[in-house]
Design an enzyme around this catalytic site. Structure first.
Site, PDB file in Angstrom:
ATOM      1  N   ASN A   1       0.868  -1.177   0.000  1.00  7.12           N
ATOM      2  CA  ASN A   1       0.000   0.000   0.000  1.00  7.12           C
ATOM      3  C   ASN A   1       0.904   1.225   0.000  1.00  7.12           C
ATOM      4  O   ASN A   1       1.473   1.579   1.026  1.00  7.12           O
ATOM      5  CB  ASN A   1      -0.896  -0.018   1.251  1.00  7.12           C
ATOM      6  N   TRP A   2       0.993   1.856  -1.162  1.00  8.08           N
ATOM      7  CA  TRP A   2       1.921   2.996  -1.284  1.00  8.08           C
ATOM      8  C   TRP A   2       1.340   4.276  -0.696  1.00  8.08           C
ATOM      9  O   TRP A   2       2.024   5.281  -0.640  1.00  8.08           O
ATOM     10  CB  TRP A   2       2.272   3.227  -2.751  1.00  8.08           C
ATOM     11  N   LYS A   3       0.056   4.249  -0.352  1.00  8.10           N
ATOM     12  CA  LYS A   3      -0.598   5.465   0.164  1.00  8.10           C
ATOM     13  C   LYS A   3      -0.378   6.596  -0.846  1.00  8.10           C
ATOM     14  O   LYS A   3      -0.427   6.339  -2.048  1.00  8.10           O
ATOM     15  CB  LYS A   3      -0.094   5.766   1.574  1.00  8.10           C
TER      16      LYS A   3
ATOM     17  N   HIS B   1      -9.422   1.381   5.096  1.00  7.83           N
ATOM     18  CA  HIS B   1      -8.140   1.581   5.779  1.00  7.83           C
ATOM     19  C   HIS B   1      -8.349   2.564   6.933  1.00  7.83           C
ATOM     20  O   HIS B   1      -9.154   3.489   6.828  1.00  7.83           O
ATOM     21  CB  HIS B   1      -7.110   2.130   4.782  1.00  7.83           C
TER      22      HIS B   1
ATOM     23  N   GLU C   1      -6.678   4.990   7.883  1.00  9.24           N
ATOM     24  CA  GLU C   1      -6.478   6.396   7.503  1.00  9.24           C
ATOM     25  C   GLU C   1      -7.734   6.953   6.846  1.00  9.24           C
ATOM     26  O   GLU C   1      -8.080   8.124   7.027  1.00  9.24           O
ATOM     27  CB  GLU C   1      -5.246   6.520   6.589  1.00  9.24           C
TER      28      GLU C   1
ATOM     29  N   GLU D   1      -4.975  -4.468  10.859  1.00 12.78           N
ATOM     30  CA  GLU D   1      -3.992  -3.390  10.979  1.00 12.78           C
ATOM     31  C   GLU D   1      -4.246  -2.632  12.277  1.00 12.78           C
ATOM     32  O   GLU D   1      -5.072  -1.700  12.305  1.00 12.78           O
ATOM     33  CB  GLU D   1      -4.114  -2.426   9.795  1.00 12.78           C
TER      34      GLU D   1
ATOM     35  N   GLY E   1       2.757   2.916  10.683  1.00  9.64           N
ATOM     36  CA  GLY E   1       3.676   4.034  10.481  1.00  9.64           C
ATOM     37  C   GLY E   1       4.422   4.441  11.735  1.00  9.64           C
ATOM     38  O   GLY E   1       5.059   5.496  11.770  1.00  9.64           O
TER      39      GLY E   1
ATOM     40  N   SER F   1       3.817  -1.542  10.315  1.00 13.46           N
ATOM     41  CA  SER F   1       5.277  -1.576  10.515  1.00 13.46           C
ATOM     42  C   SER F   1       5.912  -2.914  10.144  1.00 13.46           C
ATOM     43  O   SER F   1       6.871  -3.343  10.789  1.00 13.46           O
ATOM     44  CB  SER F   1       5.628  -1.179  11.961  1.00 13.46           C
TER      45      SER F   1
ATOM     46  N   GLY G   1       3.076  -0.870   4.258  1.00 13.45           N
ATOM     47  CA  GLY G   1       3.084   0.544   3.885  1.00 13.45           C
ATOM     48  C   GLY G   1       4.494   1.006   3.580  1.00 13.45           C
ATOM     49  O   GLY G   1       5.047   0.713   2.513  1.00 13.45           O
ATOM     50  N   GLY G   2       5.110   1.704   4.524  1.00 10.51           N
ATOM     51  CA  GLY G   2       6.403   2.357   4.306  1.00 10.51           C
ATOM     52  C   GLY G   2       7.463   1.484   3.651  1.00 10.51           C
ATOM     53  O   GLY G   2       8.127   1.906   2.695  1.00 10.51           O
TER      54      GLY G   2
HETATM   55  P1  13P Z   1       3.276   0.889   7.616  1.00 10.42           P
HETATM   56  O1  13P Z   1       3.804  -0.407   7.054  1.00 10.42           O
HETATM   57  O2  13P Z   1       3.970   2.106   7.070  1.00 10.42           O
HETATM   58  O3  13P Z   1       3.186   0.865   9.109  1.00 10.42           O
HETATM   59  O4  13P Z   1       1.754   1.034   7.081  1.00 10.42           O
HETATM   60  C1  13P Z   1       0.891  -0.032   7.258  1.00 10.42           C
HETATM   61  C2  13P Z   1      -0.347   0.229   6.495  1.00 10.42           C
HETATM   62  O5  13P Z   1      -1.114   1.109   6.826  1.00 10.42           O
HETATM   63  C3  13P Z   1      -0.602  -0.584   5.295  1.00 10.42           C
HETATM   64  O6  13P Z   1      -1.887  -0.385   4.814  1.00 10.42           O
END
Ligand code: 13P
Length: 267
Positions: free
Chosen positions: A10-12, A100, A102, A172, A178, A218, A239-240
């Site tokens: 997930n590149w956001k 998600h 977010e 999640e 994050g 994470s 994510g990251g």
């Molecule tokens: P991180 O891996 O950056 O913690 O993000 C997780 C996430 O929200 C994947 O959808």
């Protein structure tokens, strides 16, 4: 039936179209190390068609599929700024991340809104990746399982047994997203077992046993193997660390298919 691992990036809100194509060129030669794993990339909307084309041009269309990070539940209409399922399908997208944290926290998405989107995604024949997870306050108040039960009940309410079995649920925990603070393998597995029990109560054991439940929060190359060795952790939503193709390829390589887990006596 062993569940095939599912690992999604997930590149956001990261990467332009050009950066996306460069990423595909770097990732594809590295995924040979990954075993029998569903590999899914979810870039921002503008990069979806370019990524589908790049993956196909690189000869990896059978190994890597492309997901969207959000969708509107209606097929068309006066919804400024929104994107519909037919538009995504026309780009070659095969899965959609829904609910998600977010989206829930920053954009006001509700359980009812998640339900509408999940129904629409499944009805269109795409894979919904339904995100659930508790906040730190909810965990500390001992309410984790209540929150998961509620989100599973509300978010998947509109699915048939068959659709629920084909869906992906992403656990999640909000406190791990994050933050660099990852759930321990035991914490993740306990939450996943609860989610599977909740699915079994609603949809029966077969659907619950088929549904892939993946962990997000994470995930990094150095913690992926321990998380994914857990019997009820069927993959990851990254994510990251997924923004770097080398790091994402390391996470993929740490994801072993269920048979190798069985051989090591973990099941
Ligand atoms: P991180 O891996 O950056 O913690 O993000 C997780 C996430 O929200 C994947 O959808």
């Amino acid at each position: 039936m062993p569940r095939r691992p599912f690992v999604a990036a997930n590149w956001k809100m990261h990467k332009t179209v050009g950066e996306t194509v460069d990423y595909a060129r770097e990732l594809v030669p590295r995924v040979g190390d990954a075993g029998d794993v569903d590999i899914v990339l979810a870039p921002p909307f503008p990069a979806l068609p370019a990524l589908v084309d790049a993956v196909a041009d690189l000869g990896a269309g059978d190994r890597i599929t492309v997901a969207a990070q959000n969708v509107h539940a209606e097929p068309q209409g006066a919804f400024t700024g929104e994107v519909s399922l037919p538009m995504l399908q026309a780009c070659g997208v095969t899965a959609v991340i829904v609910g998600h944290s977010e989206r829930r926290q920053l954009f006001g998405e509700t359980d009812a809104g998640v339900d509408a989107k999940v129904r629409a995604v499944a009805a269109a024949g795409l894979t919904p990746i339904v995100c659930v997870g508790e906040t730190l306050a909810e965990r500390e108040a001992g309410r984790t399982f209540d929150v998961l039960d509620r989100q599973i009940d509300a978010g998947l309410a509109g699915l048939s047994r068959e659709q629920a079995g084909a869906a992906v649920v992403a656990y999640e925990p909000v406190w791990a997203i994050g933050t660099g603070r990852v759930a321990t393998p035991d914490q993740a597995d306990a939450a996943h077992r609860r989610i599977r029990a909740s699915l079994a109560a609603r949809f029966g054991d077969d659907a619950a046993g088929a549904c892939r439940i993946i962990y997000g929060g994470s995930v990094k190359p150095d913690n992926a193997a321990a998380l994914m060795a857990q019997p009820d952790v069927d993959g990851a939503l990254v994510g990251g660390a997924s923004l770097d193709p080398a790091a994402f390829a390391e996470i993929l390589a740490a994801t072993r298919p269920p048979d190798s887990r069985i051989m090591e006596g973990r099941c």
